[in-house]
Write an enzyme that holds these catalytic residues in place. Structure first.
Site, short mmCIF file in Angstrom:
data_model
loop_
_atom_site.label_atom_id
_atom_site.label_comp_id
_atom_site.label_asym_id
_atom_site.label_seq_id
_atom_site.Cartn_x
_atom_site.Cartn_y
_atom_site.Cartn_z
N ASP A 124 0.80 -1.33 -0.12
CA ASP A 124 -0.01 -0.04 0.07
C ASP A 124 1.03 1.18 0.11
O ASP A 124 0.40 2.36 -0.26
CB ASP A 124 -0.91 0.12 1.15
CG ASP A 124 -2.33 -1.02 0.96
OD1 ASP A 124 -2.44 -1.10 0.01
OD2 ASP A 124 -2.56 -1.52 1.96
N ASP A 186 -4.92 -5.88 -5.88
CA ASP A 186 -4.83 -4.19 -5.74
C ASP A 186 -3.23 -3.92 -5.99
O ASP A 186 -2.90 -2.85 -6.38
CB ASP A 186 -5.09 -3.87 -4.16
CG ASP A 186 -6.30 -4.92 -3.47
OD1 ASP A 186 -6.33 -6.03 -4.03
OD2 ASP A 186 -7.01 -4.54 -2.69
N1 GLY Z 1 -6.81 -2.22 -1.24
C1 GLY Z 1 -7.97 -2.77 -0.42
C2 GLY Z 1 -9.16 -2.66 -1.00
O1 GLY Z 1 -9.38 -2.46 -2.26
O2 GLY Z 1 -10.19 -2.63 -0.48
#
Ligand code: GLY
Length: 411
Positions: A124, A186
């Protein structure tokens, strides 16, 4: 430039043709989004939010529950902490309002704490540094922002596992879940920071790392129908793919709509950076799989395969991510009829998101209603969420700039 103009000319002609294809969308008063009005709306909502949240603090707004009108605040370590500064940067880019710039700078600087070695971080870091510092650098050209973003890229790249060829997404649960090396869809979004760093004075090897991550993901994390597994688990000894599972989807074999939207956005970016046609052909397939499953108002249910009873919540964040990606894809596409199709779908998605059904209006200070964060874990269901708002304002601003190009061509 010539190629871009040809693509846009074709978009204008074929947009009408594609309007009758695939989805039985009931047109709003006008599918041409009134982008200036919508960006003014975003600006007003931002000013409301700034009034409501505590000044001079590094807590950032993340979400608003269904029945509330108050932001849930998070600290900089939360995975969504880059989106609020990113929203402020897009708003500043559009309005040149110095008050917004001041807030964008202040919140962006809060995120420097993520470089503290005591904070381990995970994939992230890409969302966090790209949305805040890379946008700040792109807009202001201040080398200080570049320097911090490059340090963020170094930290993100440290999670790359050369044996597997991808980034370890969630370092904190590698052993506890029995997921020795996990890579989530993600994570595709966070390759943007590595590609950017490689061409902006950072380690040039980050290009290879990002491309490797994309290739290994493309080869393992998709089903034959081009939907994806949210999480891929790899063997740390020989690097092989073990299995695909889900964390936020309905079940291991379902298609979580935001995961598919992350994939479309991510592989569009990989094609933009590599110009390898294999990625373009691949993202066309991903988009087809998404559009085939889409509801007739262009906003997907939170998971395409979740049962309809009890009623499924929708997820505007998937729609906003996909709209932004398809605007870029329409620009990059070498197949002109597909370019026109993607443009039309993006435009209709934005028109739908900009309707009364999906906008907060006076109810809440966010931009959009009806996002779903993590339904299996039971939170942020049918809520307003900062990343839905981030990709909505990004898509609106992209649309405005691309429309400008079209008009310049016509005059
Ligand atoms: N990256 C976490 C989500 O999309 O909820």
């Amino acid at each position: 430039m010539k190629k871009i103009c040809i693509v846009f000319q074709t978009i204008l002609v074929l947009g009408v043709f594609f309007s009758s294809c695939n989805l039985s969308y009931k047109a709003q008063k006008d599918d041409n989004v009134d982008v200036e009005d919508e960006l003014v709306y975003c600006h007003e909502q931002i000013k409301r939010s700034l009034q409501m949240i505590k000044k001079d603090s590094c807590l950032l707004p993340r979400s608003i529950n269904t029945l509330s009108d108050q932001w849930n605040m998070i600290d900089v370590y939360d995975w969504t902490s880059g989106f609020w500064p990113g929203i402020l940067w897009y708003d500043y880019e559009n309005t040149r309002d110095e008050v917004i710039k001041h807030e964008a700078e202040r919140y962006t600087n809060c995120l420097i704490e993520l470089l503290n070695p005591k904070h381990r971080g995970d994939h992230d870091l890409g969302f966090q540094f790209f949305c805040s510092f890379v946008n700040a650098y792109r807009i202001t050209e201040n080398p200080y922002y570049k320097q911090i973003a490059l340090a963020g890229a170094d930290k993100l790249a440290s999670f790359f596992n050369p044996k597997v060829g991808t980034i370890l997404s969630w370092a904190h649960i590698d052993k506890s879940m029995g997921w020795p090396h996990n890579t989530i869809m993600d994570n595709m979004m966070n390759l943007d920071l590595l590609f950017w760093a490689a061409k902006n004075g950072g380690n040039p090897d980050y290009y290879r790392i990002a491309e490797s991550h994309a290739r290994v993901t493309m080869e393992n994390q998709f089903r034959p129908d081009y939907t994806n597994y949210h999480v891929a688990i790899y063997d740390t000894i020989d690097g092989s793919f073990i299995k695909g599972v889900t964390n936020q989807g309905y079940n291991n074999e379902s298609c979580w709509s935001r995961g598919q939207a992350w994939a479309i956005y991510g592989f569009t970016m990989v094609y933009r950076e590599t110009r390898n046609k294999e990625y373009l052909r691949f993202v066309e397939k991903l988009t087809e799989a998404y559009l085939k499953r889409l509801s007739d108002d262009y906003v997907p249910y939170w998971d395409f395969d979740a049962p309809s009873v009890p009623e499924r919540p929708k997820d505007v964040s998937a729609a906003a991510v996909c709209a932004s990606a398809l605007l870029e894809l329409s620009f990059l596409e070498d197949n002109q009829s597909l370019a026109a199709h993607y443009w039309t779908v993006a435009e209709r998605t934005l028109a739908s998101l900009s309707s009364e059904k999906y906008k907060c209006g006076n109810q809440k200070p966010a931009f959009l209603l009806h996002a779903t964060g993590n339904l299996p874990a039971g939170y942020e269901i049918d809520a307003s969420i900062n990343y839905a708002d981030y990709y909505y304002i990004e898509a609106l601003y992209r649309y405005k700039k691309m429309k400008g190009l079209q008009l310049a061509k016509k005059n």
